[in-house]
Structure formats: C-alpha cells, structure tokens
Design an enzyme around this catalytic site. Structure first.
Site, PDB file in Angstrom:
ATOM      1  N   VAL A 131       0.854  -1.185   0.000  1.00 32.84           N
ATOM      2  CA  VAL A 131       0.000   0.000   0.000  1.00 32.84           C
ATOM      3  C   VAL A 131       0.889   1.233   0.000  1.00 32.84           C
ATOM      4  CG1 VAL A 131      -1.778   1.300   1.239  1.00 32.84           C
ATOM      5  CG2 VAL A 131      -1.806  -1.204   1.299  1.00 32.84           C
ATOM      6  N   CYS A 132       0.584   2.186  -0.875  1.00 33.09           N
ATOM      7  CA  CYS A 132       1.244   3.490  -0.880  1.00 33.09           C
ATOM      8  C   CYS A 132       2.768   3.310  -0.976  1.00 33.09           C
ATOM      9  CB  CYS A 132       0.824   4.267   0.357  1.00 33.09           C
ATOM     10  SG  CYS A 132       1.156   6.042   0.280  1.00 33.09           S
TER      11      CYS A 132
END
Length: 229
Positions: A131-132
């Site tokens: 994520v991210c």
C-alpha cells in the site's frame, strides 16, 4: 489465505489498519477462509508509527512458511518541499516527528526486511502486496524491476526510476504482486484481495458493512493496448 501485514518503524497507520480491518471482516464473512496478523521482521514487539508516536504491536515474526500473502505498508512523515534537504536523522530507536518519507522508507533497507521480501517475491506460493509507499520499499530493495506497480502519486517518478513499470492507477494486479496507490487505497486493495481470493460476494458484504464504495479501476497487464487519446 493467511495474510501477514509487516510493521516497521515509522509505518503509516492507515496503510495497515485499512486492509487489516477489511481482511479481518472478510475472514468473519467467509467462515475463517481469511486470517490476518501483524508481524515484523524482528518478531513480537511494539512498533511505533510515524504518526504522532502511535504504536501497534506485532504479534510475531514474518513467517514465510505460514504466509500466503505478505502486505507491506508505507511510511508516515513529511513529503518535503522541492529541493528541501532532510535535517540530521534521529538516532537508532528514536522517534522524530515529521521526518522525510523517503528517508523513513530507505531506513527499512538497513533491517532484515529486504531479505525476507526477496524470499517472498521468489516464492511462487506467496503473493506480495503493498500500500502506498510500501511499493517503494520493495522497489528500493531492487525487487520490482520490470514489474507493474503503483504507489502514492508523489512517488511514481521514484518508483519508475528504480526500474519498475509505474502505473497511475488505484490498484495494480501484476499476478503475484498487487499494489495500491495512496493511503486510503488500502481499503480498495483489501476489498480487491477478498474478491480475488474468496469471491465477489464476500467482498461485497464487507464493502456494504464498511459503507465504502471502491474507487478506480484495477489495472492488469492484459487486453488491448489503448490508442492515444
């Protein structure tokens, strides 16, 4: 599907909590077909995030014999202004507010995490998700060359510079590598993982429970190449 979400010092809490809650709810909705735990490269310990010193507890160590999916979050800190130079770094084990995110992500390379991620990426049984800025952790460790991936829009140039094939999309599915863009994409990534692994009915039930409508297209390296628009 057993999911291990990896905590490291200065992680972003939302990158962790959003997919954790989605996957945990998916396990409840599927009679235990999905299980999820928080782990670290070092084992059971309290891990301090980069957001106000908020801490979460890793209940065990990364265990590649048990994990079907390993999920890597990003870090929480300052993006910085163009040309701004980071100040002196905090000492080992210290928490310093508002450090630069690239510095925090780069610090993971001095831990045992990159070796574990390399083994996970090489294991055909394990899917790796991020994520991210978690995508940048993988990329800075030299593990995404030639692979399609996404990250926060401010990190796409850095992702591309590592040899990854950066895609500006909410979620990118590159087979055994699945990545999400900005921090809230952890919700969409978690729901997509549920849909992919245990089916759309379970994913929809969790989506309704959380009153969250998934955003964006899941990009995959297949189908016709689009013409210029």
């Amino acid at each position: 599907m057993h999911v291990q979400i990896v905590l490291f010092d200065d992680f972003d809490p939302l990158d962790v909590i959003a997919p954790y809650e989605v996957l945990y709810a998916g396990g409840s909705a599927s009679d235990g077909a999905v299980t999820v735990e928080l782990v670290s490269a070092e084992g059971s310990r309290e891990v301090i995030s980069g957001t106000g010193g908020l801490a979460l507890r890793a209940t065990g160590a990364v265990d590649l014999e048990r994990a079907d999916l390993l999920l890597v979050p990003g870090a929480s800190g300052r993006v910085g202004e163009p040309g701004e130079v980071p100040a002196e770094e905090a000492g080992a084990g210290e928490w310093k507010q508002d450090e630069f995110i690239p510095v925090l992500l780069g610090r993971t390379l001095t831990t045992g995490l990159p070796a574990l991620l390399e083994r996970a990426m090489a294991d055909p049984r394990i899917t790796v998700a991020a994520v991210c800025g978690g995508s940048l952790v993988l990329a800075m460790a030299g593990l995404l060359e030639g692979r399609h991936a996404t990250t926060h829009h401010l990190g796409l140039d850095l992702l591309d510079a590592t040899g990854a094939r950066a895609v500006r999309a909410r979620v990118v599915d590159d087979g055994d590598l699945i990545t999400g863009a900005g921090v809230t994409s952890g919700l969409d990534l978690g729901l997509y993982l549920l849909e992919r692994e245990v089916g759309p009915r379970v994913a929809h039930a969790v989506e309704e429970l959380f009153t969250h409508e998934r955003r964006g297209t899941v990009w995959r390296p297949r189908g016709r190449t689009p013409a210029a628009l």
